[in-house]
Design a protein around this motif. Structure first.
Motif, short mmCIF file in Angstrom:
data_model
loop_
_atom_site.label_atom_id
_atom_site.label_comp_id
_atom_site.label_asym_id
_atom_site.label_seq_id
_atom_site.Cartn_x
_atom_site.Cartn_y
_atom_site.Cartn_z
N MET A 1 0.86 -1.16 0.00
CA MET A 1 0.00 0.00 0.00
C MET A 1 0.91 1.23 0.00
N LEU B 114 -13.07 11.64 0.41
CA LEU B 114 -13.59 10.28 0.52
C LEU B 114 -13.75 9.87 1.97
N THR C 185 -5.19 10.11 -1.11
CA THR C 185 -5.88 8.86 -0.78
C THR C 185 -5.58 7.77 -1.81
N ARG C 186 -5.61 8.13 -3.10
CA ARG C 186 -5.42 7.12 -4.16
C ARG C 186 -3.98 6.65 -4.28
N HIS D 66 -3.74 4.72 -0.08
CA HIS D 66 -4.59 3.54 0.11
C HIS D 66 -4.63 2.64 -1.12
N ALA D 67 -3.94 3.03 -2.17
CA ALA D 67 -3.81 2.13 -3.31
C ALA D 67 -2.57 1.28 -3.07
N SER D 68 -2.42 0.22 -3.85
CA SER D 68 -1.27 -0.67 -3.67
C SER D 68 -0.63 -0.97 -5.01
N GLU E 185 -12.15 14.74 -6.69
CA GLU E 185 -10.91 14.08 -7.10
C GLU E 185 -10.85 13.89 -8.60
N MET E 186 -9.64 13.79 -9.09
CA MET E 186 -9.39 13.60 -10.51
C MET E 186 -9.55 12.11 -10.82
#
Lengths: 645, 206
Positions: A16, A121, A173-174, A177-179, A343-344
């Protein structure tokens, strides 16, 4: 062993973004880490705490972000490497200290990680932390993928030591919290010894005292550091270009927006027409590098989140260099080809490129698109956010709402930040009438409570969570008591910082490392401040309601009601049912009752369902956690609870 | 690195459900297996407020070439794995296309508005009609019911991973699953999870 501690350089893991930041800090040999929980930043400190002992790191959840940054700065002053992590609005809280810290400078490498939340979010704002970098004149880095999140964090410590300045690393966040795949570097031996040196010449950056004064002297030093950062950034491998030599359109982007831009160019198949300049060092901009790419195109689009920060900075640079490179046509948020709120995503970039280059693009036929959207509109009703089954907040707000109704003077509640913020929604009976920043509910209530002078006689409540209480409510409570404001504070004490994953706070007798710590008793603090304090269990509706009504009658200053009950998802309650619930179908009158399906329409616990065929309420046994509160709200007493032995 | 081909590159999967159904865990297990095989995998997800009864979505991008955006462009998903049926319908509205495949659990979780009587929930036939019309292939399985029989409704997520394996678009098998899970689980829990995986696989083979 945690996968984050794998010593093998070159090992690849799915990490992450926040874990990648942790690994980067480990590879830099971080010594001290602090923060305050807040989505999407919390996993940084959490992951570090789990491996702190093995790596000899001191990790703490601090009482708030300002103190967290001070704790991290102390480590830097003593020559250690430190990291401080928070969400975007945490930087606002820390900013007063930060303003002074950038003047005084730092010693050991120190990195401030701000995880912003474009699109809100998990926030009640989509505030920008990047502007602090420009306003406070400190270097800003933004990773554009998961590998960079790791590599850049490691480098940020080196940069900080080179400049003797704090470095801000901004994630979103992207990214957090993304991986994605991350290839490891080596883990160093950490051997630093802490010592605060202050006996040298007063202005000596290594051995003098550390202050923001003399201000002009320090300010000049600070700006010299920014000039040096510019030079370093000109050569940074984190700034990359892909695309043709002379693109029809140059996209300048950073962070997750780089991945969206790359995707959009791929989807539209315009790799030979559009170039992407991805910047990792976004403040100060490296002027030569940016000018070099600006010179090769006539059209420029800046893709970023949320407001046009980089867009403004690039335009200033383009104006300064207009004599050399000519005037450019700019696209972005200011001229409207991209949105400046929310968000984009790749689709916004696809549509912006399509409109600039005159491409006709639609991913699916109009018929399919309309039909699929209509099906979802008709058959997939929206899911409003709700309190979990068995959540103590549902019971607390049911009682507060009822007390206000029975009192009849149009009372209201000022809200605060936590899961309970959702009480602006039907799940909390729309009880909250204001929500702003951490601690603001009590501050606003303190103000409302003085408006009797102007004829206001509405009873005023504030609510806050237990962690929020320590973070920012205490000063507001002091203010209310000292100024004799007539208000009631309800502390929704669910035994931890529940929303972000049960991080411990100063009210608990253990810390993030699981060590025993002195708990700071919130009831005694409130009493010492001079408030009248009561404690109740919110799952006992009757008792809570009576207490609230009685406190509304008490006109002697500030009252505090502590409603203590563990979060339904907490380790203390998870998987443990206090009661077996059932609906006695012989007692439930269904539509004939006159209650208008009170249990499912108003109380709305997800564990209650309305059986259309039988036209009666029933319990969803898969979802129900057995708190037993619904047995008290059915006017017929049709919901039965049986204690679980 | 891997040599096996993906049906598309990047291959884009949406795993969707309702907060608390184990969406995040399912996406991580799937992604971990593929990273071990040498693919670039990007997972895009949000957690936090969205957990509280809201819809949750993980976007998984699998590629031999590079990391991709954590958000799939509109109309570009190849496979939807839904732990809750109307969440599949919601995903199709944005990410669907005539070639998409959908695998969905049949067990409804009613939105608060449905419980409150303000909105209606489609019946199984309506769900089938929508999926028939907007997918190239779909499977509806009773994962939650089977998971309850195994002792815990949460196991529906692992069952869906097993069923995804049976679809055959992605290069992983039972052994890869065991390998990935053995890093986080052991003993009894491991046994139950393998059972859930196998059951999910066999539900699709029927």
């Amino acid at each position: 062993m945690s996968h984050l501690l794998d010593p093998k350089a070159g090992a690849t893991y799915l990490l992450m973004g926040n874990e990648a930041i942790v690994r980067g800090a480990l590879e830099a040999g971080v010594n001290v880490a602090s923060g305050y929980p807040g989505t999407p930043s919390s996993e940084i400190i959490e992951n570090l705490s789990r491996i702190a002992k093995e790596r000899n790191i001191y990790v703490e959840w601090s009482v708030n972000e300002k103190v967290a940054l001070e704790v991290a700065a102390a480590a830097s002053f003593a020559g250690l490497r430190s990291l401080c992590a928070m969400k975007q609005n945490g930087v606002n809280v820390a900013s007063d200290f930060l303003l002074h810290l950038v003047y005084s400078g730092t010693r050991g490498g120190i990195v401030l990680v701000s995880c912003d939340d474009p699109g809100a979010l998990s926030s009640v704002n989509e505030g920008e932390s990047r502007y602090f970098a420009r306003q406070l004149e400190m270097p800003l880095l933004e990773p554009g993928n998961f590998q960079e999140a790791k590599d850049m964090t490691k480098w940020a410590f080196e940069l900080s030591e080179q400049l003797k300045q704090i470095v801000m690393l901004r994630s979103v966040t992207r990214m957090s919290h993304a991986s994605g795949n991350v290839s490891y570097g080596a883990l160093p031996e950490t051997k630093r010894k802490a010592e605060f040196k202050f006996k040298g010449f007063i202005l000596d950056p290594e051995e003098g005292i550390i202050t923001s004064a003399p201000v002009e002297w320090r300010h000049k030093e600070q700006q010299d550091k920014i000039r040096k950062a510019k030079e370093i950034f000109e050569e940074s491998p984190f700034n990359t270009y892909e695309g043709p030599d002379k693109p029809e359109l140059l996209i300048i982007t950073s962070s997750a927006c780089y991945l969206y831009s790359k995707e959009a160019v791929e989807v539209l198949n315009v790799q030979d027409r559009v170039g992407i300049l991805k910047l990792g060092t976004t403040w100060p901009l490296p002027p030569k590098l940016v000018t070099h790419y600006l010179a090769r195109t006539e059209q420029v689009m800046i893709v970023e989140e949320v407001i046009p920060f980089m867009e403004e900075n690039v335009k200033v640079l383009a104006a300064e260099k207009a004599g050399e490179i000519g005037a450019k046509k700019f696209f972005g948020k200011n001229e409207g080809v991209l949105p400046s709120v929310g968000e984009m995503n790749p689709d916004f970039v696809i549509s912006a490129i399509s409109s600039i280059l005159g491409i006709d693009y639609s991913p699916v036929s109009k018929e399919y698109d309309q039909s699929a959207k209509l099906s979802a509109f008709v058959h997939a009703p929206a899911r409003d956010q709700v309190f979990c089954p068995g959540c103590p907040h549902r019971a607390s707000f049911f009682a507060i709402r009822r007390a206000i109704e029975l009192d009849g003077r149009n009372g209201f509640v000022c809200g605060d930040i936590g899961c309970y913020t959702m009480a602006v929604r039907p799940t909390g009976f729309e009880t909250l009438k204001t929500v702003h920043s951490m601690g603001s509910g009590m501050g606003l209530a303190s103000g409302f409570g003085k408006l009797g002078l102007f004829g206001m006689d509405q009873p005023t409540f504030a609510v806050c969570g237990d962690s929020t209480f320590y973070h920012a409510v205490i000063p507001a409570l002091i203010n209310a008591v000292h100024n004799k404001s007539n208000v009631t504070l309800v502390i929704l004490d669910n035994g931890g910082t529940a929303m972000t994953g049960f991080q411990p706070h100063p009210g608990q007798d253990f810390n993030v490392m699981g060590e025993s710590m002195p708990a700071i008793d919130m009831a005694r603090i409130c009493e010492a401040i001079g408030a009248r304090v009561e404690k109740r269990n919110p799952l006992d509706l009757e008792d809570t309601l009576h207490t609230l009504l009685e406190m509304m009658e008490d006109k002697n200053g500030v009252k505090v009601l502590i409603l203590s009950q563990y979060c339904a998802l907490s380790p203390q309650r998870r998987g443990k049912k206090d009661y077996e619930l059932s609906v006695d179908e012989t007692v439930c009158l269904g539509e004939e009752c006159g209650c208008g399906r009170f249990c499912t329409r108003i109380f709305r616990c997800p564990g209650l369902v309305w059986n259309k065929e039988k036209a009666k309420a029933e319990i969803d046994q898969v979802i129900c956690v057995g708190c037993g509160v619904c047995a008290d709200i059915c006017p017929r007493g049709a919901i039965k609870r049986k204690e679980v032995a | 690195m891997t040599t096996s081909k993906l049906p598309k590159d990047p291959y884009s999967i949406v795993i969707t459900g309702v907060g608390g159904q184990g969406n995040v865990m399912a996406s991580r297990v799937l992604a971990n297996m593929l990273v071990k095989k040498g693919y670039y995998v990007t997972i895009g997800e949000t957690f936090g407020a969205s957990q509280r009864g809201g819809s949750v979505m993980s976007h998984i991008r699998v590629s031999n070439l590079s990391a991709w955006s954590p958000q799939i462009p509109a109309g570009k998903a190849h496979l939807v794995v839904a732990l809750e049926p109307i969440e599949a319908i919601r995903v199709l509205a944005r990410y669907g296309n005539p070639d998409i495949k959908v695998l969905s659990n049949l067990r409804p979780i009613y939105p608060a508005g449905v419980i409150a009587g303000e909105a209606s929930y489609p019946n199984e036939q309506e769900i089938r009609t929508i999926l028939e019309k907007h997918t190239s292939k779909y499977w509806l399985i009773k994962a939650t019911e089977e998971a309850v029989k195994l002792g815990n409704p949460i196991l529906a997520n692992v069952m869906m991973v097993g069923a995804t394996c049976a679809i055959g678009d992605l290069p992983f098998d039972r052994n890869d699953f065991i390998d990935a899970m053995s890093q986080v689980l052991s003993g009894d829990k491991m046994e139950t999870n393998i059972k859930a995986f196998e059951l999910g696989f066999s539900l699709l083979m029927k």
